[in-house]
Motif scaffolding. Structure first.
Motif, PDB file in Angstrom:
ATOM      1  N   VAL A 146      -1.306  -2.254  23.130  1.00 53.31           N
ATOM      2  CA  VAL A 146      -2.367  -1.834  22.321  1.00 53.31           C
ATOM      3  C   VAL A 146      -3.433  -1.381  23.129  1.00 53.31           C
ATOM      4  N   ALA A 147      -3.737  -0.370  22.067  1.00 59.88           N
ATOM      5  CA  ALA A 147      -5.073  -0.012  22.818  1.00 59.88           C
ATOM      6  C   ALA A 147      -6.549  -0.920  21.834  1.00 59.88           C
ATOM      7  N   ALA A 148      -7.882  -0.365  22.870  1.00 59.64           N
ATOM      8  CA  ALA A 148      -8.505  -1.097  22.177  1.00 59.64           C
ATOM      9  C   ALA A 148     -10.237  -0.345  21.976  1.00 59.64           C
ATOM     10  N   LEU A 149     -10.684   0.642  20.773  1.00 63.71           N
ATOM     11  CA  LEU A 149     -11.505   1.738  21.336  1.00 63.71           C
ATOM     12  C   LEU A 149     -13.207   1.060  20.109  1.00 63.71           C
ATOM     13  N   ASP A 150     -13.517   1.171  21.771  1.00 62.94           N
ATOM     14  CA  ASP A 150     -15.145   0.979  20.777  1.00 62.94           C
ATOM     15  C   ASP A 150     -15.945   2.103  20.372  1.00 62.94           C
ATOM     16  N   LEU A 151     -16.556   1.819  19.109  1.00 58.71           N
ATOM     17  CA  LEU A 151     -16.919   2.662  18.064  1.00 58.71           C
ATOM     18  C   LEU A 151     -18.190   2.460  18.668  1.00 58.71           C
ATOM     19  N   ASP A 152     -18.360   1.292  18.862  1.00 56.32           N
ATOM     20  CA  ASP A 152     -20.404   0.726  19.174  1.00 56.32           C
ATOM     21  C   ASP A 152     -21.164   1.375  19.935  1.00 56.32           C
ATOM     22  N   PRO A 153     -22.542   2.429  19.654  1.00 53.23           N
ATOM     23  CA  PRO A 153     -22.792   2.298  20.967  1.00 53.23           C
ATOM     24  C   PRO A 153     -23.429   0.969  21.950  1.00 53.23           C
ATOM     25  N   GLN A 154     -23.174  -0.099  21.562  1.00 53.67           N
ATOM     26  CA  GLN A 154     -23.844  -1.397  21.906  1.00 53.67           C
ATOM     27  C   GLN A 154     -22.650  -1.455  23.435  1.00 53.67           C
ATOM     28  N   ALA A 155     -21.527  -0.968  23.715  1.00 55.14           N
ATOM     29  CA  ALA A 155     -20.409  -1.088  23.747  1.00 55.14           C
ATOM     30  C   ALA A 155     -20.077  -2.573  24.679  1.00 55.14           C
ATOM     31  N   SER A 156     -20.605  -3.652  23.668  1.00 56.51           N
ATOM     32  CA  SER A 156     -20.124  -4.933  23.678  1.00 56.51           C
ATOM     33  C   SER A 156     -17.957  -4.705  24.376  1.00 56.51           C
ATOM     34  N   LEU A 157     -17.679  -4.081  23.953  1.00 58.04           N
ATOM     35  CA  LEU A 157     -16.298  -4.266  23.905  1.00 58.04           C
ATOM     36  C   LEU A 157     -15.539  -3.448  25.526  1.00 58.04           C
ATOM     37  N   THR A 158     -16.026  -2.152  25.486  1.00 62.99           N
ATOM     38  CA  THR A 158     -16.327  -1.430  27.166  1.00 62.99           C
ATOM     39  C   THR A 158     -16.405  -2.211  27.868  1.00 62.99           C
ATOM     40  N   HIS A 159     -17.645  -2.753  27.974  1.00 64.11           N
ATOM     41  CA  HIS A 159     -18.240  -3.782  28.807  1.00 64.11           C
ATOM     42  C   HIS A 159     -17.430  -4.533  29.385  1.00 64.11           C
ATOM     43  N   TRP A 160     -16.581  -5.349  28.387  1.00 63.98           N
ATOM     44  CA  TRP A 160     -15.664  -6.428  28.433  1.00 63.98           C
ATOM     45  C   TRP A 160     -14.611  -6.130  29.257  1.00 63.98           C
ATOM     46  N   GLY A 161     -13.879  -4.914  28.854  1.00 53.56           N
ATOM     47  CA  GLY A 161     -12.579  -4.009  29.132  1.00 53.56           C
ATOM     48  C   GLY A 161     -13.587  -3.965  30.704  1.00 53.56           C
ATOM     49  N   GLN A 162     -14.521  -3.573  31.516  1.00 51.43           N
ATOM     50  CA  GLN A 162     -14.584  -3.154  32.896  1.00 51.43           C
ATOM     51  C   GLN A 162     -14.681  -4.611  33.340  1.00 51.43           C
ATOM     52  N   ARG A 163     -14.402  -5.263  32.235  1.00 50.72           N
ATOM     53  CA  ARG A 163     -15.069  -6.799  33.255  1.00 50.72           C
ATOM     54  C   ARG A 163     -13.002  -7.367  33.389  1.00 50.72           C
ATOM     55  N   ARG A 164     -12.194  -6.918  33.288  1.00 52.03           N
ATOM     56  CA  ARG A 164     -10.773  -6.911  33.343  1.00 52.03           C
ATOM     57  C   ARG A 164      -9.547  -6.612  34.603  1.00 52.03           C
TER      58      ARG A 164
END
Ligand SMILES: Nc1ncnc2c1ncn2[C@@H]1O[C@H](COP(=O)(O)OP(=O)(O)OP(=O)(O)O)[C@@H](O)[C@H]1O
Ligand SMILES: [Mg+2]
Length: 207
Positions: A33-51
């Motif tokens: 799986v790859a999860a791609l964040d298209l939202d400038p708010q970047a919630s999913l990106t930040h979640w990924g950084q916490r992993r």
């Protein structure tokens, strides 16, 4: 490689929360799986950084870069891409709609949320892209009149993904810890619901 997108122009319905937990549940079920964040708010990106875990691959992208990003993921052998989008109508929303094998439209069981799905499902229908609603943040007993009314309303508008997803603190805690609910509380009800939702989407994308 299949592409599952979380889309609706209403904010706060659970797109990023479900994108994260679905990405984890699908990975646990054997998808790459790859999860791609298209939202400038970047919630999913930040979640990924916490992993700490090395899956799913989480990255940010833009509508202009999406096609190339998807091409690179396909070439690298990913089997599933989950796209998270912003709660506004934007170029990213349209790009995600065009790319998706299935668009999930999360809505809370309220009239405002259900009304707000219209521009999203109308655009998906115009583009001829498959979509289904996800009723999220339901009262945990799942039997309230409001949930029943929302189920009826959404079934009139299109397909309803199952199971219904209840409002549970596990979703908030898991996201805060950079986890999916199936990692945070694997035997909990939230985990069961997300595994069920992944199975539903998986079947739907195979048909
Ligand atoms: N099933 C759930 N149970 C409990 N809380 C939830 C659930 N789903 C989402 N939430 C909470 O609701 C809020 C909004 O969720 P989320 O950020 O995933 O929505 P979103 O659709 O991505 O919002 P935006 O449009 O701003 O990107 C968050 O605080 C999240 O923790
Ligand atoms: Mg979000």
């Amino acid at each position: 490689m299949r592409i599952l997108a979380l889309i609706t122009q209403k904010g706060g319905t659970g797109k990023s929360t479900l994108a994260a937990s679905l990405a984890v549940a699908a990975g646990q079920a054997g998808e790459r799986v790859a999860a791609l964040d298209l939202d400038p708010q970047a919630s999913l990106t930040h979640w990924g950084q916490r992993r700490d875990a090395d899956f799913p691959m989480v990255d940010r992208t833009t509508p202009a870069a999406l096609a190339a990003a998807l091409g690179a993921l396909r070439a690298a052998g990913y089997s599933l891409v989950i796209l998270d989008t912003a709660g506004i109508d934007s170029a990213a929303t349209v790009a995600a709609m065009r790319a998706a094998d299935l668009a999930l439209i999360p809505a809370r069981p309220s009239l405002a949320d259900i009304e707000a799905t219209r521009p999203t499902f109308s655009a998906l229908a115009r583009l001829g892209r498959p979509y289904a609603f996800v009723l999220n943040q339901c009262a945990p007993q799942l039997k309230s009149g409001r949930v029943a009314d929302a189920v009826k309303a959404l079934k009139l508008l299109g397909a309803l993904a199952l199971p219904l997803i209840a409002l549970r603190a596990d979703h908030q805690d898991a996201f805060a810890f950079g986890l999916g609910v199936t990692e945070h509380e694997p035997n909990g009800k939230a985990a069961d619901e997300v595994r069920g939702l992944w199975q539903w989407a998986n079947r739907e994308m195979k048909e």
